[in-house]
Design a protein around this motif. Structure first.
Motif, PDB file in Angstrom:
ATOM      1  N   ILE A 132      33.657  14.746 -21.122  1.00 32.19           N
ATOM      2  CA  ILE A 132      34.262  14.104 -19.956  1.00 32.19           C
ATOM      3  C   ILE A 132      35.042  12.884 -20.445  1.00 32.19           C
ATOM      4  O   ILE A 132      34.501  12.022 -21.138  1.00 32.19           O
ATOM      5  CB  ILE A 132      33.175  13.698 -18.936  1.00 32.19           C
ATOM      6  CG1 ILE A 132      32.498  14.956 -18.375  1.00 32.19           C
ATOM      7  CG2 ILE A 132      33.781  12.874 -17.804  1.00 32.19           C
ATOM      8  CD1 ILE A 132      33.427  15.975 -17.738  1.00 32.19           C
ATOM      9  N   TYR A 133      36.318  12.866 -20.113  1.00 33.97           N
ATOM     10  CA  TYR A 133      37.201  11.753 -20.450  1.00 33.97           C
ATOM     11  C   TYR A 133      37.693  11.125 -19.147  1.00 33.97           C
ATOM     12  O   TYR A 133      38.364  11.795 -18.358  1.00 33.97           O
ATOM     13  CB  TYR A 133      38.416  12.238 -21.253  1.00 33.97           C
ATOM     14  CG  TYR A 133      38.193  12.466 -22.737  1.00 33.97           C
ATOM     15  CD1 TYR A 133      36.930  12.404 -23.323  1.00 33.97           C
ATOM     16  CD2 TYR A 133      39.271  12.735 -23.566  1.00 33.97           C
ATOM     17  CE1 TYR A 133      36.756  12.613 -24.689  1.00 33.97           C
ATOM     18  CE2 TYR A 133      39.104  12.936 -24.926  1.00 33.97           C
ATOM     19  CZ  TYR A 133      37.843  12.880 -25.482  1.00 33.97           C
ATOM     20  OH  TYR A 133      37.682  13.091 -26.837  1.00 33.97           O
ATOM     21  N   GLY A 181      30.122  11.246  -8.686  1.00 30.79           N
ATOM     22  CA  GLY A 181      30.910  12.402  -8.207  1.00 30.79           C
ATOM     23  C   GLY A 181      31.259  13.449  -9.249  1.00 30.79           C
ATOM     24  O   GLY A 181      32.002  14.379  -8.956  1.00 30.79           O
ATOM     25  N   TYR A 182      30.733  13.328 -10.472  1.00 30.49           N
ATOM     26  CA  TYR A 182      31.060  14.343 -11.487  1.00 30.49           C
ATOM     27  C   TYR A 182      30.546  15.717 -11.058  1.00 30.49           C
ATOM     28  O   TYR A 182      31.209  16.735 -11.271  1.00 30.49           O
ATOM     29  CB  TYR A 182      30.437  14.027 -12.846  1.00 30.49           C
ATOM     30  CG  TYR A 182      30.967  12.837 -13.599  1.00 30.49           C
ATOM     31  CD1 TYR A 182      31.939  12.004 -13.067  1.00 30.49           C
ATOM     32  CD2 TYR A 182      30.481  12.541 -14.860  1.00 30.49           C
ATOM     33  CE1 TYR A 182      32.397  10.909 -13.768  1.00 30.49           C
ATOM     34  CE2 TYR A 182      30.933  11.440 -15.581  1.00 30.49           C
ATOM     35  CZ  TYR A 182      31.891  10.632 -15.019  1.00 30.49           C
ATOM     36  OH  TYR A 182      32.332   9.558 -15.717  1.00 30.49           O
ATOM     37  N   GLU A 197      30.244  17.052  -8.242  1.00 28.11           N
ATOM     38  CA  GLU A 197      31.132  17.726  -7.276  1.00 28.11           C
ATOM     39  C   GLU A 197      32.326  18.349  -7.995  1.00 28.11           C
ATOM     40  O   GLU A 197      32.792  19.437  -7.659  1.00 28.11           O
ATOM     41  CB  GLU A 197      31.647  16.723  -6.243  1.00 28.11           C
ATOM     42  CG  GLU A 197      30.621  16.397  -5.185  1.00 28.11           C
ATOM     43  CD  GLU A 197      30.903  15.069  -4.510  1.00 28.11           C
ATOM     44  OE1 GLU A 197      32.086  14.734  -4.289  1.00 28.11           O
ATOM     45  OE2 GLU A 197      29.920  14.362  -4.213  1.00 28.11           O
ATOM     46  N   LYS A 198      32.813  17.611  -8.989  1.00 27.41           N
ATOM     47  CA  LYS A 198      33.940  18.119  -9.780  1.00 27.41           C
ATOM     48  C   LYS A 198      33.551  19.397 -10.519  1.00 27.41           C
ATOM     49  O   LYS A 198      34.296  20.369 -10.551  1.00 27.41           O
ATOM     50  CB  LYS A 198      34.330  17.041 -10.791  1.00 27.41           C
ATOM     51  CG  LYS A 198      35.696  17.176 -11.328  1.00 27.41           C
ATOM     52  CD  LYS A 198      36.207  15.848 -11.825  1.00 27.41           C
ATOM     53  CE  LYS A 198      36.490  14.917 -10.678  1.00 27.41           C
ATOM     54  NZ  LYS A 198      37.048  13.655 -11.053  1.00 27.41           N
ATOM     55  N   PHE A 199      32.336  19.383 -11.083  1.00 24.25           N
ATOM     56  CA  PHE A 199      31.879  20.563 -11.830  1.00 24.25           C
ATOM     57  C   PHE A 199      31.735  21.753 -10.889  1.00 24.25           C
ATOM     58  O   PHE A 199      32.051  22.882 -11.235  1.00 24.25           O
ATOM     59  CB  PHE A 199      30.548  20.281 -12.534  1.00 24.25           C
ATOM     60  CG  PHE A 199      30.600  19.106 -13.486  1.00 24.25           C
ATOM     61  CD1 PHE A 199      31.802  18.699 -14.038  1.00 24.25           C
ATOM     62  CD2 PHE A 199      29.444  18.410 -13.818  1.00 24.25           C
ATOM     63  CE1 PHE A 199      31.869  17.611 -14.905  1.00 24.25           C
ATOM     64  CE2 PHE A 199      29.500  17.317 -14.680  1.00 24.25           C
ATOM     65  CZ  PHE A 199      30.712  16.917 -15.215  1.00 24.25           C
ATOM     66  N   LYS A 200      31.262  21.459  -9.672  1.00 21.84           N
ATOM     67  CA  LYS A 200      31.112  22.516  -8.664  1.00 21.84           C
ATOM     68  C   LYS A 200      32.489  23.080  -8.294  1.00 21.84           C
ATOM     69  O   LYS A 200      32.659  24.285  -8.107  1.00 21.84           O
ATOM     70  CB  LYS A 200      30.394  21.928  -7.439  1.00 21.84           C
ATOM     71  CG  LYS A 200      30.351  22.778  -6.209  1.00 21.84           C
ATOM     72  CD  LYS A 200      29.070  23.610  -6.175  1.00 21.84           C
ATOM     73  CE  LYS A 200      28.822  24.345  -4.887  1.00 21.84           C
ATOM     74  NZ  LYS A 200      29.926  25.058  -4.289  1.00 21.84           N
TER      75      LYS A 200
END
Ligand SMILES: Cc1cc2nc3c(=O)[nH]c(=O)nc-3n(C[C@H](O)[C@H](O)[C@H](O)COP(=O)(O)O)c2cc1C
Length: 218
Positions: free
Chosen positions: A89-90, A143-144, A146-149
């Protein structure tokens, strides 16, 4: 059977690469040949919005028409039985190289028809692996997850069933004292690397093996 494994970290031999390789070994344990690509060795760009993948009656319909270092990877993915994509993750996102890959990989298959659909005619199982500095709790609160989802859902809709493995609080450098990074406890990170990371490796192996389980019995 063929598995394509992609290391989306610029650092070879580090966290993401190791977990991607481990997942590839899991797939190999189920009889799959595994081919690994290091994205940062390739010269390519993200989607250039040429729309050739949507052009009616053309052989490029449903296929990315841009020709560069990513083209052979997209071709191999189009034909493989399982896909593994790993990214550090960047700045709260996948790396720019992985983002470019995901643009090219997914956009080519989106039909843009009135009925939502995909030009991809099979169901390709995918494992997404993310490595990051933050703890699991911070990952959730910022919120990571949610991004992965979101990425899981996009792949599921366009390509096939997608699963996610997260690896948190990674060991970022062999000697923290050499760098201006006092917000991290280097000793604690090393301890985690020795004690928790092996569990992440095992999970990656199992998930990699699991990618092909359904295919074997099918
Ligand atoms: C440019 C850059 C930005 C980063 N941004 C984040 C971030 O937003 N959140 C996070 O948890 N970790 C961040 N990290 C840490 C990496 O995600 C983490 O160390 C990762 O495990 C590195 O993967 P690698 O060891 O495979 O290269 C960042 C690292 C770099 C170099």
């Amino acid at each position: 059977m063929k598995t394509i494994a992609i290391n989306g970290s610029p650092r070879k031999g580090w966290n993401t690469h190791i977990l991607v390789e481990e997942a590839g070994k899991g797939a190999a344990s189920r009889g799959s040949e595994t081919e690994l690509f290091n994205l940062y060795d390739l010269n390519f760009k993200g989607c250039i919005s040429c729309f050739e993948c949507k052009r009616r009656g053309d052989k490029s319909l449903g296929r990315c028409a841009a020709k560069d270092g990513l083209t052979p990877v997209l071709e191999r993915i189009n034909e493989c039985d399982a896909l593994i994509i790993g990214s550090p993750i960047y700045i709260g996102e996948v790396t720019s190289a992985v983002r470019a890959l995901l643009e090219r990989l997914t956009f080519q298959y989106i039909t843009y028809g009135k009925e939502k659909g995909t030009f991809f005619t099979r169901r390709l199982p995918t494992l997404l692996i993310y490595t990051m500095n933050v703890s699991e709790a911070v990952m959730e609160s910022n919120g990571y997850a949610e991004k992965f989802k979101f990425y899981e859902d996009r792949l599921n809709a366009l390509i096939g069933p997608a699963k996610t493995l997260v690896c948190t609080e990674t060991w970022q450098t062999t000697d923290y004292s050499k760098y201006e990074m006092t917000m991290f406890d280097g000793d604690a990170r090393k301890k985690r690397r020795d004690e928790v990371f092996p569990q992440d490796r095992r999970k990656a192996f199992e998930l990699g093996a699991g990618l092909l389980t359904g295919l074997q019995s099918a």
